[in-house]
Design a protein around this motif. Structure first.
Motif, PDB file in Angstrom:
ATOM      1  N   ASP A   1     -13.115  18.081 105.521  1.00 56.02           N
ATOM      2  CA  ASP A   1     -12.982  19.330 104.767  1.00 56.02           C
ATOM      3  C   ASP A   1     -12.329  19.117 103.408  1.00 56.02           C
ATOM      4  OD1 ASP A   1     -14.163  20.791 106.751  1.00 56.02           O
ATOM      5  OD2 ASP A   1     -12.283  21.425 107.688  1.00 56.02           O
ATOM      6  N   TYR A   2     -11.268  18.301 103.388  1.00 57.43           N
ATOM      7  CA  TYR A   2     -10.560  18.106 102.126  1.00 57.43           C
ATOM      8  C   TYR A   2     -11.436  17.365 101.126  1.00 57.43           C
ATOM      9  CZ  TYR A   2      -6.624  17.799  98.974  1.00 57.43           C
ATOM     10  OH  TYR A   2      -5.807  17.956  97.887  1.00 57.43           O
ATOM     11  N   ARG A   3     -12.265  16.431 101.617  1.00 55.80           N
ATOM     12  CA  ARG A   3     -13.186  15.705 100.730  1.00 55.80           C
ATOM     13  C   ARG A   3     -14.173  16.677 100.087  1.00 55.80           C
ATOM     14  NH1 ARG A   3     -18.521  13.327 101.142  1.00 55.80           N
ATOM     15  NH2 ARG A   3     -18.669  11.660  99.584  1.00 55.80           N
ATOM     16  N   ILE A   4     -14.739  17.565 100.893  1.00 51.58           N
ATOM     17  CA  ILE A   4     -15.727  18.505 100.366  1.00 51.58           C
ATOM     18  C   ILE A   4     -15.074  19.459  99.360  1.00 51.58           C
ATOM     19  CG2 ILE A   4     -17.374  20.323 100.951  1.00 51.58           C
ATOM     20  CD1 ILE A   4     -17.729  18.987 103.674  1.00 51.58           C
ATOM     21  N   GLN A   5     -13.891  19.939  99.677  1.00 52.69           N
ATOM     22  CA  GLN A   5     -13.195  20.828  98.746  1.00 52.69           C
ATOM     23  C   GLN A   5     -12.913  20.132  97.423  1.00 52.69           C
ATOM     24  OE1 GLN A   5      -9.735  22.681 100.451  1.00 52.69           O
ATOM     25  NE2 GLN A   5     -10.841  23.433 102.248  1.00 52.69           N
TER      26      GLN A   5
ATOM     27  N   ASP B   1     -23.296  13.486  98.630  1.00 56.27           N
ATOM     28  CA  ASP B   1     -24.339  13.093  99.575  1.00 56.27           C
ATOM     29  C   ASP B   1     -24.211  13.876 100.879  1.00 56.27           C
ATOM     30  OD1 ASP B   1     -26.577  11.751 100.476  1.00 56.27           O
ATOM     31  OD2 ASP B   1     -25.449  10.051 101.258  1.00 56.27           O
ATOM     32  N   ILE B   2     -24.076  15.194 100.746  1.00 57.34           N
ATOM     33  CA  ILE B   2     -24.013  16.077 101.909  1.00 57.34           C
ATOM     34  C   ILE B   2     -24.949  17.259 101.667  1.00 57.34           C
ATOM     35  CG2 ILE B   2     -21.642  15.431 102.542  1.00 57.34           C
ATOM     36  CD1 ILE B   2     -20.691  18.022 101.200  1.00 57.34           C
TER      37      ILE B   2
ATOM     38  N   ASP C   1     -20.554  26.445 102.961  1.00 53.83           N
ATOM     39  CA  ASP C   1     -19.538  26.806 103.954  1.00 53.83           C
ATOM     40  C   ASP C   1     -18.135  26.563 103.405  1.00 53.83           C
ATOM     41  OD1 ASP C   1     -21.489  27.533 105.729  1.00 53.83           O
ATOM     42  OD2 ASP C   1     -21.463  25.648 106.851  1.00 53.83           O
ATOM     43  N   SER C   2     -17.966  25.422 102.696  1.00 57.97           N
ATOM     44  CA  SER C   2     -16.665  25.109 102.109  1.00 57.97           C
ATOM     45  C   SER C   2     -16.314  26.104 101.009  1.00 57.97           C
ATOM     46  CB  SER C   2     -16.671  23.678 101.555  1.00 57.97           C
ATOM     47  OG  SER C   2     -15.399  23.324 101.069  1.00 57.97           O
ATOM     48  N   LEU C   3     -17.333  26.503 100.202  1.00 57.91           N
ATOM     49  CA  LEU C   3     -17.111  27.485  99.139  1.00 57.91           C
ATOM     50  C   LEU C   3     -16.558  28.789  99.698  1.00 57.91           C
ATOM     51  CD1 LEU C   3     -20.181  27.477  96.677  1.00 57.91           C
ATOM     52  CD2 LEU C   3     -17.809  26.955  96.152  1.00 57.91           C
ATOM     53  N   VAL C   4     -17.170  29.248 100.771  1.00 60.18           N
ATOM     54  CA  VAL C   4     -16.746  30.517 101.372  1.00 60.18           C
ATOM     55  C   VAL C   4     -15.293  30.422 101.830  1.00 60.18           C
ATOM     56  CG1 VAL C   4     -17.114  32.099 103.309  1.00 60.18           C
ATOM     57  CG2 VAL C   4     -19.084  31.168 102.049  1.00 60.18           C
ATOM     58  N   ASN C   5     -14.946  29.302 102.484  1.00 59.19           N
ATOM     59  CA  ASN C   5     -13.569  29.117 102.952  1.00 59.19           C
ATOM     60  C   ASN C   5     -12.585  29.065 101.780  1.00 59.19           C
ATOM     61  OD1 ASN C   5     -14.291  29.057 105.663  1.00 59.19           O
ATOM     62  ND2 ASN C   5     -14.640  26.844 105.652  1.00 59.19           N
ATOM     63  N   MET C   6     -12.968  28.370 100.714  1.00 58.75           N
ATOM     64  CA  MET C   6     -12.091  28.242  99.557  1.00 58.75           C
ATOM     65  C   MET C   6     -11.900  29.596  98.871  1.00 58.75           C
ATOM     66  SD  MET C   6     -13.596  24.634  98.077  1.00 58.75           S
ATOM     67  CE  MET C   6     -12.497  24.468  96.668  1.00 58.75           C
TER      68      MET C   6
END
Length: 737
Positions: free
Chosen positions: A210-214, A246-247, A254-259
């Protein structure tokens, strides 16, 4: 496969050393042999002893070398070794003479004294208490940084970044990097997502962490902010961030919504599409919009006289004759809460500022003039006769020690106390600076923006001036008439021709706009060098080749990019000289008398004026100065900005400086130079544009010389492609109204 060995040796000589990443070729010696070592040896200096782990290899040219994979510093065990180590310059504040005195006093106890009892150094002649403490701190830092650097080299982190990491995190630097490498992206200018991601991969952090994607999302967003956008469309952000990491696009969304839910960024429907803001830019746009409307609609302090009579009075006092459009512009500024005056060179913007200021003085109004940069403010003062400051200075920018941040002293709680504020060179204002300004302006103040909306937009994110004009909510007047005296300059005439899509006049007798037709980049380069060294100094007798002539270019890379042009121009305008100290930094060489530019905002950098010992803080992106002194023993460079502001850089801060014999057109905004020289050849179409050529030409005052292909110049004039910026201020102003 080569066998791994452990060898001990003292560095006798450095053959090659890259200060930026620590890669070194050196001669080492022990009791049995002398050998060549190669590898990453940060801070290796003659006289220092190391334990090397590595293997032998045969180089085709240089023969047998010991290729180092790991290195550990070993403190010297003899008095001579200690003296050699200290005399190597390894410790800031200790040269050869001081090293000999220290070892003579303390002998084999010297290293223990340095580490545990540095106050005792004051017993040595020439070392006071303050210097003793400084040497002790430098010794501790040197050992700690070396340890951090040697550990971090396995992750590709350069020696200079290791120093900065240590200064930021102290002894926790290693833990910080190994536990959360993505934090480096936020904390350090120059460490991007890919470098942090490579460290994370070695550590074993998963791709779907999660932290990588954020971090990848924030990095992608910050990239677009760096390109001048205040937001990015959600669909584009998901695509670009997905490619970076590369995802899947879905995982990014999904990460955008959480952030967004956690308040780290803002998602908004703007003009029919979902867009994503970094929070500071979202709040800045919202606030600027609200405050512009508030100031624009507020009642104003009355001017107790007829405006036409005041204009006539000023014309008589100043021996001026305003056009009807200029008179209309003056009146508009005096009756509206917020107004914009825009126009090209020679259309009388400075004249209007002078008239407005004269009327306001007669009316007892308290006024201020400011501009985004120090160079622009200085020019306003010289041309108008009225004092102008930078916007930062107007807002009393300062460093808050308790919060460890830079802040504006003038705020909503402590606003500016003026009846009228005039902001010149307004095309350079980005949204964050505009937000700081608007926070400090109270309703009832007349706010006047003056600028050229056809120039390149601000370096920072936003398109404030153009958005205000295009919204049609803020009253704006465009000046189009070129006045008689200005018409005598082909620079002015051609700037307007270029802006209207017409090819400029060149090489007319006794005029100031020249085109030298040259074929090929090499011939263009040699011509530019000859112009700077020989032809122009002999033609313009009172012009200094370095101070008064400025080479501009659309690009950084390539034969005619700013990087190579600087290297070539330095070699002919300030060549190597045994009398001129120099400091290498990566592939750059800084030399005494070099013309240099600060390339990032550093709000905490301290400067000092020697004539009255006043001090201040802040050196800003685009500031140009000259190297006055290089102190090799202390690894420091002193740069003088604005002729009297002395700033000291240590070697770890040299990534903030570039040579400035040549600069990009973007970096030249807000500046004027007596003589401008620019190569004209093939450049990428997004840079070879009409408004870039227009901006470059309008930087010159005494002469503009273009060198290259007339066909390429005509192509630039025809290319009216303007890279749109994703900004929301225009839409917000319209919607708010």
């Amino acid at each position: 496969m080569a066998l791994t060995e452990v060898k001990k040796g003292t560095i006798e000589d450095i053959i090659f050393s890259n200060k930026e990443n620590g890669y070194t070729i050196a001669i080492a010696e022990n009791d049995q042999e002398t050998f060549t070592v190669v590898g990453y040896l940060p801070f290796a200096d003659p006289g220092r002893c190391y334990e090397f782990t590595g293997s032998w290899k045969i180089h085709a040219t240089y023969g047998e070398q010991f290729d180092v994979s790991e290195v550990k510093e070993v403190m010297p065990t003899s008095a001579k070794g200690i003296e050699d180590f200290l005399a190597s310059g390894a410790i800031k504040g200790i040269g050869k003479k001081t090293a000999a005195l220290i070892v003579k006093k303390f002998g084999m106890d010297t290293l223990e004294i340095l580490e545990k009892y540095p106050d005792k150094l004051s017993e040595v002649d020439g070392i006071g208490t303050k210097k003793a403490d400084a040497i002790g701190e430098a010794f501790k830092e040197k050992r700690a940084v070396a340890e951090v650097s040697m550990f971090l080299q396995q992750f590709g982190i350069s020696a200079n970044y290791a120093i900065r990491l240590y200064r930021e995190y102290g002894a926790a630097a290693i833990d910080m990097v190994t536990q959360n490498p993505y934090q480096l992206v936020n904390d350090f200018y120059g460490i991007g997502f890919k470098k942090a991601d490579a460290i994370a991969d070695k550590i074993g952090i998963a791709k779907n962490d999660d932290y990588r994607i954020q971090c990848g999302v924030k990095f992608t967003l910050s990239y677009y902010i760096g390109e001048g956008h205040t937001f990015i469309p959600q669909k584009l952000l998901c695509e670009k961030a997905g490619q970076l990491m590369d995802i899947s696009v879905e995982a990014v969304y999904d990460s955008l919504v959480n952030m967004a839910f956690e308040g780290e960024l803002q998602m908004e429907n703007l003009d029919g599409q979902t867009v994503v803001f970094s929070m500071p830019y979202y709040t800045a746009e919202q606030n600027v919009c609200k405050r512009l409307i508030s100031v624009n609609n507020a009642p104003l302090k009355l001017i107790n006289a007829d405006l036409d009579s005041l204009i006539t009075m000023t014309e008589n006092e100043k021996a001026l004759e305003l056009s009807e459009n200029q008179k209309f512009a003056v009146k508009s500024c005096l009756v509206n809460g917020v107004s914009v005056i825009t126009g090209g060179p020679g259309t009388g913007k400075t004249t209007i500022i002078n008239v407005i200021m004269n009327i306001l003085e007669h009316s007892g109004m308290k006024t201020a003039i400011a501009a985004p940069t120090g160079r622009a403010a200085k020019r306003i003062t010289e041309t108008s006769g009225y004092f102008a400051s930078t916007i930062h200075r107007l807002l009393e920018y300062y460093y808050s020690e308790g919060e460890d941040i830079m802040k504006f002293g003038k705020t909503e709680e402590n606003p500016l106390d003026y009846d009228v504020i005039i902001i010149d060179e307004a095309s350079m204002i980005d949204i964050l600076l505009m937000n700081g300004l608007m926070n400090a302006v109270v309703p009832g103040t007349r706010l006047i923006f003056v600028g050229d909306s056809d120039q390149l937009p601000s370096v920072g994110a936003g398109n404030v001036l153009k958005d205000m004009i295009d919204s049609e909510v803020i009253y704006s007047v465009k000046l189009t008439e070129i006045f008689r005296q200005a018409k005598e300059s082909l620079i002015v005439v051609n700037a307007h021709k270029i802006n209207q899509g017409e090819n400029p006049y060149c090489n007319e007798k006794d005029k100031d706009f020249f085109f030298l037709q040259k074929n090929g980049e090499k011939e263009i380069l040699e011509t530019i060098k000859d112009l700077c060294v020989r032809r122009l100094p002999s033609y313009f007798k009172e012009c200094d080749a370095v101070k008064d002539m400025q080479v501009l270019t659309p690009v950084r890379k390539g034969l005619l990019g700013s990087i190579n042009l600087n290297r070539e121009l330095q070699s002919v305008l300030n060549p190597p000289n045994s009398q001129l100290a120099e400091q290498k930094y990566g592939d750059k060489v800084f030399r005494v008398n070099d013309k240099v530019m600060q390339i990032k905002n550093n709000y905490q950098m301290t400067w000092k004026k020697l004539e009255d010992f006043t001090e201040g803080q802040g050196v800003f992106n685009g500031d140009v100065g000259f190297i006055s002194h290089i102190e090799k023993e202390f690894n420091e460079i002193v740069v003088v900005f604005d002729e009297n502001k002395y700033v000291t850089y240590d070697v770890t801060q040299l990534d903030e400086l570039e040579l400035a014999y040549a600069v990009t057109v973007h970096k030249s905004q807000g500046s004027e130079f007596p003589i401008v020289i620019m190569p004209v050849t093939w450049f990428p179409p997004m840079l070879a544009t009409r408004n870039l050529l227009y901006t470059a030409v309008t930087r010159g005052k005494q002469a503009v010389i273009l060198v290259g292909s007339t066909n390429k110049m005509y192509t630039m004039v025809e290319n009216n492609r303007i890279a749109d910026r994703y900004t929301g201020l225009k839409a917000r102003l319209k919607n708010f109204l």
